[in-house]
Each structure stands twice: as structure tokens, then as C-alpha cells.
Enzyme design. Structure first.
Site, PDB file in Angstrom:
ATOM      1  N   LEU A 170       0.821  -1.208   0.000  1.00 37.76           N
ATOM      2  CA  LEU A 170       0.000   0.000   0.000  1.00 37.76           C
ATOM      3  C   LEU A 170       0.858   1.262   0.000  1.00 37.76           C
ATOM      4  CD1 LEU A 170      -0.117   1.417   3.047  1.00 37.76           C
ATOM      5  CD2 LEU A 170      -1.552  -0.535   3.517  1.00 37.76           C
ATOM      6  N   HIS A 171       0.278   2.332  -0.501  1.00 42.96           N
ATOM      7  CA  HIS A 171       0.994   3.601  -0.628  1.00 42.96           C
ATOM      8  C   HIS A 171      -0.007   4.739  -0.709  1.00 42.96           C
ATOM      9  CE1 HIS A 171       0.368   1.591  -4.501  1.00 42.96           C
ATOM     10  NE2 HIS A 171       0.238   2.790  -5.050  1.00 42.96           N
ATOM     11  N   GLN A 172       0.362   5.847  -0.117  1.00 45.20           N
ATOM     12  CA  GLN A 172      -0.502   7.029  -0.157  1.00 45.20           C
ATOM     13  C   GLN A 172      -0.043   7.974  -1.260  1.00 45.20           C
ATOM     14  OE1 GLN A 172      -3.077   8.685   2.536  1.00 45.20           O
ATOM     15  NE2 GLN A 172      -1.658  10.265   3.223  1.00 45.20           N
TER      16      GLN A 172
END
Ligand SMILES: [Zn+2]
Length: 165
Positions: free
Chosen positions: A120-122
Site C-alpha cells: 500500500l501507498h498514499q
């Protein structure tokens, strides 16, 4: 260790170097060439990287070092650093590019549009009025006039100057 295995077709494919099975968000920080990897900043539990397929100029991502796609299992420490580094990104991008707005968020899972679904990554996407009116907000499909490395060299000194609180 039989000869048969040395000549197995799947083995040949592997040696020829098809795209690595490893996750890009795990291999890039480990490569220790942050400019080549476009890593603009390293925190304690997370790092900040320029998106290679940016939606807009200065499209950054905050990524935990830990390989996970389960947001609900993130520790408070990682959650906090995702947000403090996002703040830092906004400060740096505001100083350098004066965007008129930002999109901040995560695409969790393939159905939600995650490009790299295992880690996951923002996204932090600077926005300008009129930069689009029809593309999905976090889709990563645009081409950019400014070369990514020029952007990298623009932003790194600002990250070095600033400190997350
Ligand atoms: Zn990973």
C-alpha cells in the site's frame, strides 16, 4: 541438482530477466540508489518516492518500508508517519510548485485501482485548476513535460531542509 533442472524452460525465462517478482516498493529502497529510484526522502518507517507514472508534476507517494496491503493492520507508528510525511510533502510541493489543491489518498486493492496492489501507498497529487476535468483522480496515466529527474532534483533539497514534526 540435476542437469534437467538447469535446462528447464522456466529456469531460462527466469535468467533472461523478466520483470522481477519482487515488489518494487521493497526492492527500490533496498537498492540504495535513491536518485535512480526516485526516493526523495526516507523516514523511520516510511519513505517518499516520486511516481514514475505521475498524474501530475510532483506526484509523490508515501510508502511504508514494510510490505503490506492491509491498511487496518498498520501500527499507530506507521499510520502516524504516513500522515506526517504527507504533511511534509504538501509543504515541499507548496513551496516549489504552488499548486492550487491536492488529492491525498490510497487505492487499496485492484478493484480500487491500485497499480501496485501488494504494497500500500498514499498518493499526494498536486492539482491546478483546469488540469483535468475527465480523468479519474488517482489514475496514473498522464505524460509529463518535465523530466522526472529534474523534478527529483527540485524537491530533494526542500525535503532536506524541512523536517517532519
Ligand atoms: Zn513490497
Amino acid at each position: 541438482m540435476s542437469v534437467t533442472h538447469l535446462w528447464a524452460p522456466w529456469r531460462l525465462e527466469f535468467i533472461k530477466g523478466n520483470p522481477p517478482q519482487g515488489c518494487v516498493f521493497c526492492t527500490l529502497p533496498a537498492a540504495n540508489d535513491d536518485r535512480e529510484s526516485l526516493i526523495v526522502h526516507r523516514g523511520k518507517t516510511c519513505f517518499v518516492i516520486l511516481n514514475k507514472f505521475p498524474y501530475n508534476n510532483g506526484h509523490l507517494m508515501v510508502v511504508p518500508f514494510e510490505h503490506t496491503n492491509v491498511f487496518q493492520n498498520l501500527t499507530p507508528e506507521v499510520l502516524t508517519e504516513i500522515q506526517t510525511l504527507s504533511q511534509l510533502c504538501l509543504r515541499v510541493l507548496s513551496e516549489r510548485y504552488q499548486p492550487q489543491g491536492f488529492n491525498l489518498g490510497m487505492n487499496l486493492g485492484e478493484a480500487a485501482g491500485a497499480g501496485i496492489k501488494g504494497h500500500l501507498h498514499q498518493h499526494i497529487v498536486p492539482r491546478w485548476t483546469g488540469d483535468t476535468n475527465f480523468m479519474p483522480v488517482l489514475a496514473e496515466t498522464r505524460c509529463l513535460p518535465q523530466h522526472l529527474l529534474a523534478c527529483y532534483d527540485d524537491l530533494v533539497p526542500l525535503f532536506q531542509k524541512a523536517t517532519p514534526q
